[in-house]
Scaffold this motif. Structure first.
Motif, PDB file in Angstrom:
ATOM      1  N   VAL A   6      40.273 -53.639  25.874  1.00  0.00           N
ATOM      2  CA  VAL A   6      39.240 -53.345  26.868  1.00  0.00           C
ATOM      3  C   VAL A   6      39.836 -52.602  28.060  1.00  0.00           C
ATOM      4  O   VAL A   6      39.210 -51.697  28.629  1.00  0.00           O
ATOM      5  CB  VAL A   6      38.559 -54.645  27.317  1.00  0.00           C
ATOM      6  N   GLN A   7      41.063 -52.955  28.427  1.00  0.00           N
ATOM      7  CA  GLN A   7      41.751 -52.269  29.525  1.00  0.00           C
ATOM      8  C   GLN A   7      41.838 -50.761  29.262  1.00  0.00           C
ATOM      9  O   GLN A   7      41.521 -49.939  30.124  1.00  0.00           O
ATOM     10  CB  GLN A   7      43.148 -52.846  29.702  1.00  0.00           C
ATOM     11  N   VAL A   8      42.230 -50.394  28.062  1.00  0.00           N
ATOM     12  CA  VAL A   8      42.341 -48.983  27.694  1.00  0.00           C
ATOM     13  C   VAL A   8      40.966 -48.324  27.681  1.00  0.00           C
ATOM     14  O   VAL A   8      40.793 -47.193  28.162  1.00  0.00           O
ATOM     15  CB  VAL A   8      43.025 -48.843  26.317  1.00  0.00           C
ATOM     16  N   LYS A   9      39.964 -49.032  27.181  1.00  0.00           N
ATOM     17  CA  LYS A   9      38.609 -48.485  27.103  1.00  0.00           C
ATOM     18  C   LYS A   9      38.060 -48.192  28.498  1.00  0.00           C
ATOM     19  O   LYS A   9      37.453 -47.143  28.741  1.00  0.00           O
ATOM     20  CB  LYS A   9      37.714 -49.479  26.367  1.00  0.00           C
ATOM     21  N   ILE A  10      38.306 -49.118  29.430  1.00  0.00           N
ATOM     22  CA  ILE A  10      37.848 -48.919  30.810  1.00  0.00           C
ATOM     23  C   ILE A  10      38.595 -47.765  31.464  1.00  0.00           C
ATOM     24  O   ILE A  10      38.003 -46.909  32.128  1.00  0.00           O
ATOM     25  CB  ILE A  10      38.026 -50.210  31.633  1.00  0.00           C
ATOM     26  N   ARG A  11      39.913 -47.726  31.275  1.00  0.00           N
ATOM     27  CA  ARG A  11      40.717 -46.670  31.896  1.00  0.00           C
ATOM     28  C   ARG A  11      40.306 -45.298  31.373  1.00  0.00           C
ATOM     29  O   ARG A  11      40.205 -44.329  32.143  1.00  0.00           O
ATOM     30  CB  ARG A  11      42.196 -46.921  31.636  1.00  0.00           C
TER      31      ARG A  11
ATOM     32  N   THR B  72      42.717 -63.500  23.737  1.00  0.00           N
ATOM     33  CA  THR B  72      44.093 -63.035  23.546  1.00  0.00           C
ATOM     34  C   THR B  72      44.390 -61.850  24.450  1.00  0.00           C
ATOM     35  O   THR B  72      43.472 -61.155  24.911  1.00  0.00           O
ATOM     36  CB  THR B  72      44.343 -62.609  22.089  1.00  0.00           C
ATOM     37  N   ARG B  73      45.660 -61.615  24.692  1.00  0.00           N
ATOM     38  CA  ARG B  73      46.079 -60.466  25.499  1.00  0.00           C
ATOM     39  C   ARG B  73      45.736 -59.162  24.787  1.00  0.00           C
ATOM     40  O   ARG B  73      45.394 -58.166  25.437  1.00  0.00           O
ATOM     41  CB  ARG B  73      47.579 -60.545  25.783  1.00  0.00           C
ATOM     42  N   VAL B  74      45.828 -59.155  23.457  1.00  0.00           N
ATOM     43  CA  VAL B  74      45.524 -57.941  22.695  1.00  0.00           C
ATOM     44  C   VAL B  74      44.074 -57.523  22.928  1.00  0.00           C
ATOM     45  O   VAL B  74      43.774 -56.336  23.127  1.00  0.00           O
ATOM     46  CB  VAL B  74      45.794 -58.159  21.194  1.00  0.00           C
ATOM     47  N   GLN B  75      43.148 -58.496  22.921  1.00  0.00           N
ATOM     48  CA  GLN B  75      41.749 -58.176  23.180  1.00  0.00           C
ATOM     49  C   GLN B  75      41.569 -57.601  24.587  1.00  0.00           C
ATOM     50  O   GLN B  75      40.833 -56.631  24.783  1.00  0.00           O
ATOM     51  CB  GLN B  75      40.897 -59.434  23.017  1.00  0.00           C
ATOM     52  N   ALA B  76      42.253 -58.203  25.555  1.00  0.00           N
ATOM     53  CA  ALA B  76      42.149 -57.722  26.938  1.00  0.00           C
ATOM     54  C   ALA B  76      42.722 -56.318  27.069  1.00  0.00           C
ATOM     55  O   ALA B  76      42.147 -55.469  27.768  1.00  0.00           O
ATOM     56  CB  ALA B  76      42.884 -58.682  27.875  1.00  0.00           C
ATOM     57  N   GLU B  77      43.822 -56.049  26.406  1.00  0.00           N
ATOM     58  CA  GLU B  77      44.441 -54.725  26.497  1.00  0.00           C
ATOM     59  C   GLU B  77      43.559 -53.663  25.850  1.00  0.00           C
ATOM     60  O   GLU B  77      43.527 -52.514  26.303  1.00  0.00           O
ATOM     61  CB  GLU B  77      45.819 -54.752  25.852  1.00  0.00           C
TER      62      GLU B  77
ATOM     63  N   ALA C 123      37.389 -44.435  30.340  1.00  0.00           N
ATOM     64  CA  ALA C 123      36.040 -44.099  30.802  1.00  0.00           C
ATOM     65  C   ALA C 123      35.985 -43.813  32.295  1.00  0.00           C
ATOM     66  O   ALA C 123      35.269 -42.910  32.738  1.00  0.00           O
ATOM     67  CB  ALA C 123      35.077 -45.234  30.459  1.00  0.00           C
ATOM     68  N   LEU C 124      36.752 -44.573  33.083  1.00  0.00           N
ATOM     69  CA  LEU C 124      36.594 -44.519  34.532  1.00  0.00           C
ATOM     70  C   LEU C 124      37.841 -44.099  35.290  1.00  0.00           C
ATOM     71  O   LEU C 124      37.782 -43.832  36.495  1.00  0.00           O
ATOM     72  CB  LEU C 124      36.156 -45.900  35.059  1.00  0.00           C
ATOM     73  N   GLY C 125      38.982 -44.056  34.615  1.00  0.00           N
ATOM     74  CA  GLY C 125      40.222 -43.783  35.330  1.00  0.00           C
ATOM     75  C   GLY C 125      40.710 -45.039  36.030  1.00  0.00           C
ATOM     76  O   GLY C 125      40.311 -46.156  35.717  1.00  0.00           O
ATOM     77  N   GLY C 126      41.575 -44.853  37.015  1.00  0.00           N
ATOM     78  CA  GLY C 126      42.107 -46.007  37.726  1.00  0.00           C
ATOM     79  C   GLY C 126      43.192 -46.705  36.935  1.00  0.00           C
ATOM     80  O   GLY C 126      43.577 -46.266  35.837  1.00  0.00           O
ATOM     81  N   GLN C 127      43.694 -47.811  37.479  1.00  0.00           N
ATOM     82  CA  GLN C 127      44.785 -48.541  36.851  1.00  0.00           C
ATOM     83  C   GLN C 127      44.462 -50.034  36.755  1.00  0.00           C
ATOM     84  O   GLN C 127      45.075 -50.864  37.426  1.00  0.00           O
ATOM     85  CB  GLN C 127      46.078 -48.331  37.651  1.00  0.00           C
ATOM     86  N   PRO C 128      43.490 -50.419  35.924  1.00  0.00           N
ATOM     87  CA  PRO C 128      43.228 -51.847  35.739  1.00  0.00           C
ATOM     88  C   PRO C 128      44.429 -52.533  35.105  1.00  0.00           C
ATOM     89  O   PRO C 128      45.134 -51.930  34.286  1.00  0.00           O
ATOM     90  CB  PRO C 128      42.021 -51.862  34.803  1.00  0.00           C
ATOM     91  N   HIS C 129      44.697 -53.788  35.495  1.00  0.00           N
ATOM     92  CA  HIS C 129      45.843 -54.473  34.925  1.00  0.00           C
ATOM     93  C   HIS C 129      45.435 -55.828  34.357  1.00  0.00           C
ATOM     94  O   HIS C 129      44.331 -56.326  34.605  1.00  0.00           O
ATOM     95  CB  HIS C 129      46.965 -54.629  35.960  1.00  0.00           C
ATOM     96  N   ILE C 130      46.324 -56.411  33.568  1.00  0.00           N
ATOM     97  CA  ILE C 130      46.052 -57.677  32.903  1.00  0.00           C
ATOM     98  C   ILE C 130      46.401 -58.838  33.835  1.00  0.00           C
ATOM     99  O   ILE C 130      47.435 -58.835  34.505  1.00  0.00           O
ATOM    100  CB  ILE C 130      46.866 -57.797  31.601  1.00  0.00           C
ATOM    101  N   ALA C 131      45.512 -59.831  33.898  1.00  0.00           N
ATOM    102  CA  ALA C 131      45.734 -61.037  34.699  1.00  0.00           C
ATOM    103  C   ALA C 131      45.429 -62.249  33.831  1.00  0.00           C
ATOM    104  O   ALA C 131      44.441 -62.261  33.091  1.00  0.00           O
ATOM    105  CB  ALA C 131      44.846 -61.039  35.941  1.00  0.00           C
ATOM    106  N   VAL C 132      46.289 -63.263  33.909  1.00  0.00           N
ATOM    107  CA  VAL C 132      46.118 -64.475  33.095  1.00  0.00           C
ATOM    108  C   VAL C 132      45.831 -65.658  34.014  1.00  0.00           C
ATOM    109  O   VAL C 132      46.531 -65.887  34.999  1.00  0.00           O
ATOM    110  CB  VAL C 132      47.378 -64.759  32.255  1.00  0.00           C
ATOM    111  N   ARG C 133      44.765 -66.385  33.680  1.00  0.00           N
ATOM    112  CA  ARG C 133      44.410 -67.605  34.417  1.00  0.00           C
ATOM    113  C   ARG C 133      44.609 -68.807  33.497  1.00  0.00           C
ATOM    114  O   ARG C 133      44.087 -68.843  32.392  1.00  0.00           O
ATOM    115  CB  ARG C 133      42.956 -67.546  34.889  1.00  0.00           C
ATOM    116  N   GLN C 134      45.386 -69.773  33.968  1.00  0.00           N
ATOM    117  CA  GLN C 134      45.668 -70.967  33.172  1.00  0.00           C
ATOM    118  C   GLN C 134      44.526 -71.973  33.283  1.00  0.00           C
ATOM    119  O   GLN C 134      43.898 -72.087  34.319  1.00  0.00           O
ATOM    120  CB  GLN C 134      46.978 -71.604  33.646  1.00  0.00           C
TER     121      GLN C 134
END
Length: 281
Positions: free
Chosen positions: A263-268, A256-261, A270-281
């Motif tokens: 982890v996105q916050v957790k990575i940001r 789900t997108r919620v799960q990805a978001e 810890a490491l900074g930067g601007q990771p973004h969400i990408a969806v593969r069909q």
């Protein structure tokens, strides 16, 4: 009691794990080679430098310019080691990492090269072959294999002050441009092989994208950096997808997108930067 030889050809014995200060909970092994004290130093020899592995690169905002020739080099700082989490994975040089071999990772030394590393607290020295990039952590100048750090006496505490000195196999400066074209072509084919830099078929799902690079080597360095810095992340979660002209570094997939978001916050954080969400069909 020693066990039968494993996949690396070593006869193993239990290792009484006493530490807990090793880097990012990388993990002390449960078993080590029975003859670990007799494993010899790396033998310095003149090798072609790897073109792709010695180009400038950036990891999460940190830029590095590797040396492209063998020349006198000496550095002092904190040495660490990396082990079980990376054992069997590809190094930046295209080799398979063996935590019981005499190797090391350095951010800017030319790949491959040979260095003498001395623990300045006990004056023990080893010679290792540098075939990987890292560490990318303030204050740490070199990551040794488990065996090299074991011989220097700091595996249990995880790090130690060290001195690193580049060994000149023939006492002359050599660049990869001065070596034979046949040798260079063979090395570039090895380092640029698609299986080295990207999985053929991306898996569907939602990902956290950490970066996209035209240079596949830079993508692989970022992948290794994420695994070093995020102790909760496993190799199976971090992918390099080769989609010409891009090599995308993506974490996932998530259902789900919620799960990805999350982890996105957790990575940001810890490491900074601007990771973004990408969806593969």
């Amino acid at each position: 009691m020693a066990s039968a030889p494993g996949s690396g050809g070593y006869v193993m014995k239990p290792y009484p794990r006493k530490g807990g200060g090793f880097y990012k909970d990388d993990g002390l092994p449960a078993q080590i080679p029975e003859n670990i004290d007799q494993i010899p130093n790396a033998t310095p020899r003149l090798e072609p430098l790897r073109n792709a592995a010695n180009k400038p690169y950036t990891v999460l905002g940190m830029s590095f310019t590797p040396m492209t020739r063998l020349q006198p080099f000496s550095q002092q700082g904190i040495g660490s080691w990396y082990g079980t989490k990376f054992n069997g994975l590809k190094t930046s040089n295209g080799d398979t990492y063996d935590m019981f071999a005499m190797t090391a990772a350095h951010p800017t030394l030319p790949l491959p090269c040979y260095v003498r590393v001395t623990n300045t607290q006990n004056n023990r020295s080893v010679i290792v072959r540098v075939n990987d990039r890292g560490p990318f952590h303030n204050g740490r100048i070199i990551d040794l294999s488990f065996t090299a750090a074991y011989k220097l006496g700091y595996v249990d505490q995880g790090s130690s002050p060290v001195r690193v000195e580049l060994i000149m196999p023939d006492a002359s400066a050599v660049t990869y441009a001065e070596l034979s074209k046949d040798a260079l072509a063979a090395n570039d084919a090895k380092i640029d092989d698609k299986t080295r830099y990207g999985e053929e078929v991306p898996k569907p799902g939602t990902y956290v994208q950490m970066g996209a690079f035209q240079n596949g080597f830079n993508a692989q360095v970022l992948r290794n950096h994420l695994l070093r810095e995020l102790d909760w992340m496993t190799p199976a979660q971090v992918h390099v997808y080769a989609e010409p002209p891009w090599h995308r570094v993506q974490v996932g997939p998530f259902a789900t997108r919620v799960q990805a978001e999350t982890v996105q916050v957790k990575i940001r954080d810890a490491l900074g930067g601007q990771p973004h969400i990408a969806v593969r069909q």
